[in-house]
Design a protein around this motif. Structure first.
Motif, PDB file in Angstrom:
ATOM      1  N   VAL A   1       0.798  -1.301  -0.115  1.00 58.42           N
ATOM      2  CA  VAL A   1       0.004  -0.211   0.043  1.00 58.42           C
ATOM      3  C   VAL A   1       0.816   1.162  -0.174  1.00 58.42           C
ATOM      4  O   VAL A   1       0.697   2.201  -0.772  1.00 58.42           O
ATOM      5  CB  VAL A   1      -1.011   0.010   1.179  1.00 58.42           C
ATOM      6  CG1 VAL A   1      -1.516   1.329   1.436  1.00 58.42           C
ATOM      7  CG2 VAL A   1      -2.070  -1.026   1.101  1.00 58.42           C
ATOM      8  N   GLY A   2       1.831   1.193   0.942  1.00 59.94           N
ATOM      9  CA  GLY A   2       2.802   2.215   0.557  1.00 59.94           C
ATOM     10  C   GLY A   2       3.762   2.503  -0.652  1.00 59.94           C
ATOM     11  O   GLY A   2       3.822   3.456  -1.182  1.00 59.94           O
ATOM     12  N   GLY A   3       4.003   1.222  -1.094  1.00 58.40           N
ATOM     13  CA  GLY A   3       4.979   1.279  -2.292  1.00 58.40           C
ATOM     14  C   GLY A   3       3.917   1.752  -3.432  1.00 58.40           C
ATOM     15  O   GLY A   3       4.584   2.451  -4.311  1.00 58.40           O
ATOM     16  N   TRP A   4       2.835   1.212  -3.656  1.00 60.77           N
ATOM     17  CA  TRP A   4       2.047   1.661  -4.686  1.00 60.77           C
ATOM     18  C   TRP A   4       1.630   3.253  -4.778  1.00 60.77           C
ATOM     19  O   TRP A   4       1.647   3.940  -5.603  1.00 60.77           O
ATOM     20  CB  TRP A   4       0.754   0.760  -4.857  1.00 60.77           C
ATOM     21  CG  TRP A   4       0.752  -0.634  -5.100  1.00 60.77           C
ATOM     22  CD1 TRP A   4       0.217  -1.735  -4.456  1.00 60.77           C
ATOM     23  CD2 TRP A   4       1.927  -1.354  -5.931  1.00 60.77           C
ATOM     24  NE1 TRP A   4       0.512  -2.750  -4.670  1.00 60.77           N
ATOM     25  CE2 TRP A   4       1.635  -2.580  -5.553  1.00 60.77           C
ATOM     26  CE3 TRP A   4       2.990  -1.030  -6.548  1.00 60.77           C
ATOM     27  CZ2 TRP A   4       2.389  -3.834  -6.413  1.00 60.77           C
ATOM     28  CZ3 TRP A   4       3.645  -1.954  -7.130  1.00 60.77           C
ATOM     29  CH2 TRP A   4       3.282  -3.313  -6.990  1.00 60.77           C
ATOM     30  N   SER A   5       1.374   3.768  -3.495  1.00 64.12           N
ATOM     31  CA  SER A   5       1.200   5.093  -3.220  1.00 64.12           C
ATOM     32  C   SER A   5       2.438   6.008  -3.700  1.00 64.12           C
ATOM     33  O   SER A   5       2.343   6.996  -4.390  1.00 64.12           O
ATOM     34  CB  SER A   5       0.890   5.422  -1.747  1.00 64.12           C
ATOM     35  OG  SER A   5      -0.329   4.853  -1.405  1.00 64.12           O
ATOM     36  N   ALA A   6       3.609   5.514  -3.300  1.00 56.85           N
ATOM     37  CA  ALA A   6       4.933   6.070  -3.710  1.00 56.85           C
ATOM     38  C   ALA A   6       5.100   6.122  -5.153  1.00 56.85           C
ATOM     39  O   ALA A   6       5.639   7.151  -5.768  1.00 56.85           O
ATOM     40  CB  ALA A   6       6.016   5.283  -3.058  1.00 56.85           C
ATOM     41  N   LEU A   7       4.810   5.048  -5.831  1.00 60.16           N
ATOM     42  CA  LEU A   7       5.181   5.074  -7.095  1.00 60.16           C
ATOM     43  C   LEU A   7       4.106   5.967  -7.945  1.00 60.16           C
ATOM     44  O   LEU A   7       4.492   6.701  -8.934  1.00 60.16           O
ATOM     45  CB  LEU A   7       4.420   3.568  -7.833  1.00 60.16           C
ATOM     46  CG  LEU A   7       4.513   3.537  -9.206  1.00 60.16           C
ATOM     47  CD1 LEU A   7       6.018   3.473  -9.732  1.00 60.16           C
ATOM     48  CD2 LEU A   7       3.849   1.934  -9.491  1.00 60.16           C
ATOM     49  N   VAL A   8       2.858   6.097  -7.778  1.00 61.67           N
ATOM     50  CA  VAL A   8       1.869   7.164  -8.349  1.00 61.67           C
ATOM     51  C   VAL A   8       2.373   8.645  -7.991  1.00 61.67           C
ATOM     52  O   VAL A   8       2.420   9.378  -8.782  1.00 61.67           O
ATOM     53  CB  VAL A   8       0.397   7.026  -7.944  1.00 61.67           C
ATOM     54  CG1 VAL A   8      -0.621   8.091  -8.085  1.00 61.67           C
ATOM     55  CG2 VAL A   8      -0.035   5.723  -8.028  1.00 61.67           C
ATOM     56  N   GLY A   9       2.871   8.676  -6.774  1.00 63.87           N
ATOM     57  CA  GLY A   9       3.423  10.122  -6.333  1.00 63.87           C
ATOM     58  C   GLY A   9       4.514  10.435  -6.987  1.00 63.87           C
ATOM     59  O   GLY A   9       4.731  11.543  -7.578  1.00 63.87           O
ATOM     60  N   ALA A  10       5.482   9.503  -7.017  1.00 63.63           N
ATOM     61  CA  ALA A  10       6.770   9.856  -7.583  1.00 63.63           C
ATOM     62  C   ALA A  10       6.478  10.079  -9.195  1.00 63.63           C
ATOM     63  O   ALA A  10       7.328  10.901  -9.800  1.00 63.63           O
ATOM     64  CB  ALA A  10       7.688   8.834  -7.704  1.00 63.63           C
ATOM     65  N   LYS A  11       5.669   9.228  -9.945  1.00 64.83           N
ATOM     66  CA  LYS A  11       5.583   9.399 -11.452  1.00 64.83           C
ATOM     67  C   LYS A  11       4.859  10.838 -11.369  1.00 64.83           C
ATOM     68  O   LYS A  11       5.208  11.507 -12.438  1.00 64.83           O
ATOM     69  CB  LYS A  11       4.320   8.372 -11.847  1.00 64.83           C
ATOM     70  CG  LYS A  11       4.185   8.475 -13.286  1.00 64.83           C
ATOM     71  CD  LYS A  11       5.399   8.239 -14.176  1.00 64.83           C
ATOM     72  CE  LYS A  11       5.198   8.357 -15.496  1.00 64.83           C
ATOM     73  NZ  LYS A  11       6.222   7.988 -16.371  1.00 64.83           N
ATOM     74  N   LEU A  12       3.627  11.324 -10.763  1.00 65.30           N
ATOM     75  CA  LEU A  12       3.141  12.610 -10.907  1.00 65.30           C
ATOM     76  C   LEU A  12       4.013  13.638 -10.669  1.00 65.30           C
ATOM     77  O   LEU A  12       3.928  14.777 -11.095  1.00 65.30           O
ATOM     78  CB  LEU A  12       1.862  12.545 -10.380  1.00 65.30           C
ATOM     79  CG  LEU A  12       0.637  11.650 -10.684  1.00 65.30           C
ATOM     80  CD1 LEU A  12      -0.642  11.765  -9.799  1.00 65.30           C
ATOM     81  CD2 LEU A  12       0.397  12.159 -12.293  1.00 65.30           C
ATOM     82  N   LEU A  13       4.896  13.481  -9.648  1.00 68.36           N
ATOM     83  CA  LEU A  13       5.812  14.528  -9.334  1.00 68.36           C
ATOM     84  C   LEU A  13       6.736  14.914 -10.313  1.00 68.36           C
ATOM     85  O   LEU A  13       7.194  15.990 -10.471  1.00 68.36           O
ATOM     86  CB  LEU A  13       6.198  13.913  -7.845  1.00 68.36           C
ATOM     87  CG  LEU A  13       7.388  14.967  -7.317  1.00 68.36           C
ATOM     88  CD1 LEU A  13       6.833  16.286  -6.694  1.00 68.36           C
ATOM     89  CD2 LEU A  13       8.180  14.401  -6.018  1.00 68.36           C
ATOM     90  N   GLY A  14       7.308  13.805 -11.134  1.00 66.40           N
ATOM     91  CA  GLY A  14       8.233  13.918 -11.841  1.00 66.40           C
ATOM     92  C   GLY A  14       9.751  13.869 -11.400  1.00 66.40           C
ATOM     93  O   GLY A  14       9.765  13.869 -10.156  1.00 66.40           O
ATOM     94  N   ALA A  15      10.836  13.545 -12.285  1.00 67.90           N
ATOM     95  CA  ALA A  15      12.128  13.204 -11.679  1.00 67.90           C
ATOM     96  C   ALA A  15      13.006  14.532 -11.286  1.00 67.90           C
ATOM     97  O   ALA A  15      12.192  15.562 -11.545  1.00 67.90           O
ATOM     98  CB  ALA A  15      12.926  12.548 -12.772  1.00 67.90           C
ATOM     99  N   ARG A  16      13.767  14.281 -10.319  1.00 65.08           N
ATOM    100  CA  ARG A  16      14.519  15.488  -9.893  1.00 65.08           C
ATOM    101  C   ARG A  16      15.289  16.071 -11.022  1.00 65.08           C
ATOM    102  O   ARG A  16      15.779  15.373 -12.124  1.00 65.08           O
ATOM    103  CB  ARG A  16      15.768  14.800  -8.751  1.00 65.08           C
ATOM    104  CG  ARG A  16      15.018  14.479  -7.575  1.00 65.08           C
ATOM    105  CD  ARG A  16      16.101  13.715  -6.592  1.00 65.08           C
ATOM    106  NE  ARG A  16      16.107  12.464  -7.114  1.00 65.08           N
ATOM    107  CZ  ARG A  16      17.191  11.788  -6.694  1.00 65.08           C
ATOM    108  NH1 ARG A  16      18.063  11.779  -5.683  1.00 65.08           N
ATOM    109  NH2 ARG A  16      17.477  10.424  -7.328  1.00 65.08           N
ATOM    110  N   ILE A  17      15.630  17.355 -10.830  1.00 63.57           N
ATOM    111  CA  ILE A  17      16.496  17.937 -11.914  1.00 63.57           C
ATOM    112  C   ILE A  17      18.057  17.330 -12.021  1.00 63.57           C
ATOM    113  O   ILE A  17      18.666  16.854 -11.038  1.00 63.57           O
ATOM    114  CB  ILE A  17      16.762  19.434 -11.564  1.00 63.57           C
ATOM    115  CG1 ILE A  17      15.636  20.235 -11.397  1.00 63.57           C
ATOM    116  CG2 ILE A  17      17.791  19.871 -12.425  1.00 63.57           C
ATOM    117  CD1 ILE A  17      15.632  21.662 -10.820  1.00 63.57           C
ATOM    118  N   GLY A  18      18.169  16.687 -13.166  1.00 63.98           N
ATOM    119  CA  GLY A  18      19.489  16.224 -13.586  1.00 63.98           C
ATOM    120  C   GLY A  18      19.429  14.621 -13.307  1.00 63.98           C
ATOM    121  O   GLY A  18      20.354  14.051 -13.664  1.00 63.98           O
ATOM    122  N   LYS A  19      18.275  14.230 -13.175  1.00 65.97           N
ATOM    123  CA  LYS A  19      18.183  12.928 -13.038  1.00 65.97           C
ATOM    124  C   LYS A  19      18.425  11.789 -14.410  1.00 65.97           C
ATOM    125  O   LYS A  19      18.824  10.995 -14.562  1.00 65.97           O
ATOM    126  CB  LYS A  19      16.903  12.228 -12.460  1.00 65.97           C
ATOM    127  CG  LYS A  19      16.829  10.777 -12.127  1.00 65.97           C
ATOM    128  CD  LYS A  19      17.790  10.025 -11.516  1.00 65.97           C
ATOM    129  CE  LYS A  19      17.553   8.589 -11.498  1.00 65.97           C
ATOM    130  NZ  LYS A  19      18.719   8.027 -10.515  1.00 65.97           N
TER     131      LYS A  19
END
Length: 413
Positions: free
Chosen positions: A172-190
């Protein structure tokens, strides 16, 4: 049983539950150290603040309503309907405390995957919603007496087995993290212009390693404490927990050695965590040899899972939270259907339990991905998820909190 003897037994059970709850609470420190160590120094205070506040906010909200939603009177197998404002009407204080620290674990997983570029106020909002809605409703389906606890398929009529929460807590934590990180976008320079990822090393692997050891330590309370009583089973559970973690670390060490020419430290640390996550569902149901097999499987899952998330999905997860908690949690839950000594495929139980486990994994995945998408989309469309470019470059310690973790050091930006 004699009333005096019964009172003593209940007191011992309460003491064991308190010890286990304290061990799981200390895992918050482990998560804080892993996340801060695996990210850059300019964001360390921000990481600590998030881990502190998700426990603070989660403790209040889970007490006020989350526990009642999770454990209250069953409504259609989907949600609890009592215990709001005063959950002591349906449970003892020690039960509430023990479940609170589990709720905090599910919430804090998200912060690592979204580290180094998320607005602090946005973090507070999504942490609150996970603690108040997403996790408690999911929890009711299995641990609160909901539909997954009685699911019967084929010869298996014992419901889904997720003893301490490989799926219910970690995925539940992992899937929430996946969605959040995807919508947030990568860090600058990643990512380079051609889409290949750049490595952004963490600032302190020593601190990260300390966090892993703290988590490993706390996991004995996480898994063995889920007996909810001072049972003889805790010895077996502690051993399966330890063996899976050890084999996760050993497996990843050799895989990284073969793939990269040298054994990778940070990846091996995540291998131990993957082994811990994977065994959490079946720690009471599998043999010690089964735990060894699950740890090996988790090692492969986390190495190739991290690469898949980073290279194929183009999701920037600084600490590997999605692979460790989402992927390993799901695979570990499925593995119960194969390795469980009662009902497992390898022990003559047929496919019934394995199918039940798969239904549970997919149901939690669908629920969490859907709810997390709605949550993060609303936040992104209103107050925003991400800090400004200048704040990200400067670091969230200064940008969001006006202070630094390492005031006497010159930091690499």
């Amino acid at each position: 049983m004699d009333a005096t003897l019964l009172a003593k037994v209940e007191s011992l059970d309460t003491m064991w539950m308190l010890v286990a709850a304290v061990l799981v609470f200390f895992m918050q420190a482990g998560f804080a150290m892993v996340e801060s160590g695996f990210t850059r120094a300019k964001n360390a205070s921000n990481i600590i603040m998030k881990n502190l506040m998700d426990f603070g906010i989660g403790s209040l909200l889970f007490f006020v309503a989350g526990f009642g939603i999770m454990y209250g009177d069953n409504i259609a197998g989907l949600i609890g309907g009592s215990g709001f404002l005063d959950p002591t009407t349906i449970a003892s204080p020690i039960d509430i405390l023990f479940q609170t620290v589990f709720c905090a674990t599910a919430a804090t997983i998200v912060s690592g995957a979204m580290a180094e570029r998320t607005k602090f106020v946005s973090y507070l909002i999504y942490s609150a919603v996970i603690s108040l809605v997403i996790y408690p409703i999911a929890g009711h389906w299995l641990w609160g007496g909901g539909w997954l606890s009685t699911l019967s398929i084929g010869s298996w009529d014992g419901g889904m087995i997720d003893f301490a929460g490989s799926t219910l807590v970690h995925s539940v934590g992992g899937w929430s993290a996946l969605v959040g990180a995807k919508l947030l976008g990568a860090r600058i320079g990643k990512y380079k212009k051609d889409g290949t990822p750049n490595a952004i090393p963490g600032h302190n692997i020593t601190i990260g390693a300390l966090g892993v050891f703290i988590l490993w330590f706390g996991w004995f309370g996480f898994n063995a404490g889920s007996t909810l009583e001072l049972s003889q089973d805790i010895g077996h559970i502690a051993m399966t927990t330890n063996l899976s973690a050890a084999l996760g670390a050993i497996t990843v060490m050799f895989i990284s050695w073969i793939k990269y020419g040298k054994p990778d430290v940070s990846m091996t640390l995540n291998g131990a965590l993957a082994g811990l996550v994977a065994i959490t569902a079946g720690c009471a149901a599998v043999s010690m040899w089964g735990a060894i097999a699950i740890g090996v499987i988790a090692g492969f899952v986390v190495v190739f899972g991290v690469e898949f998330i980073e290279r194929k999905l183009k999701v920037d997860d600084p600490v590997g939270a999605v692979a460790v908690h989402g992927f390993s949690g799901a695979v570990g839950t499925l593995a119960v259907g194969i390795f469980a000594t009662d009902g497992g495929l390898l022990f003559g139980g047929g496919f019934g339990l394995l199918v039940v486990q798969a239904v549970g994994v997919l149901s939690y995945m669908a629920w969490t991905l859907t709810m997390a998408y709605i949550l993060f989309k609303i936040i992104k469309s209103t107050i925003g998820l991400r800090v400004t470019k200048d704040e990200e470059i400067m670091g969230l310690d200064l940008g969001e909190h006006g202070s630094e973790s390492y005031n006497d050091f010159v930091l690499k930006m």
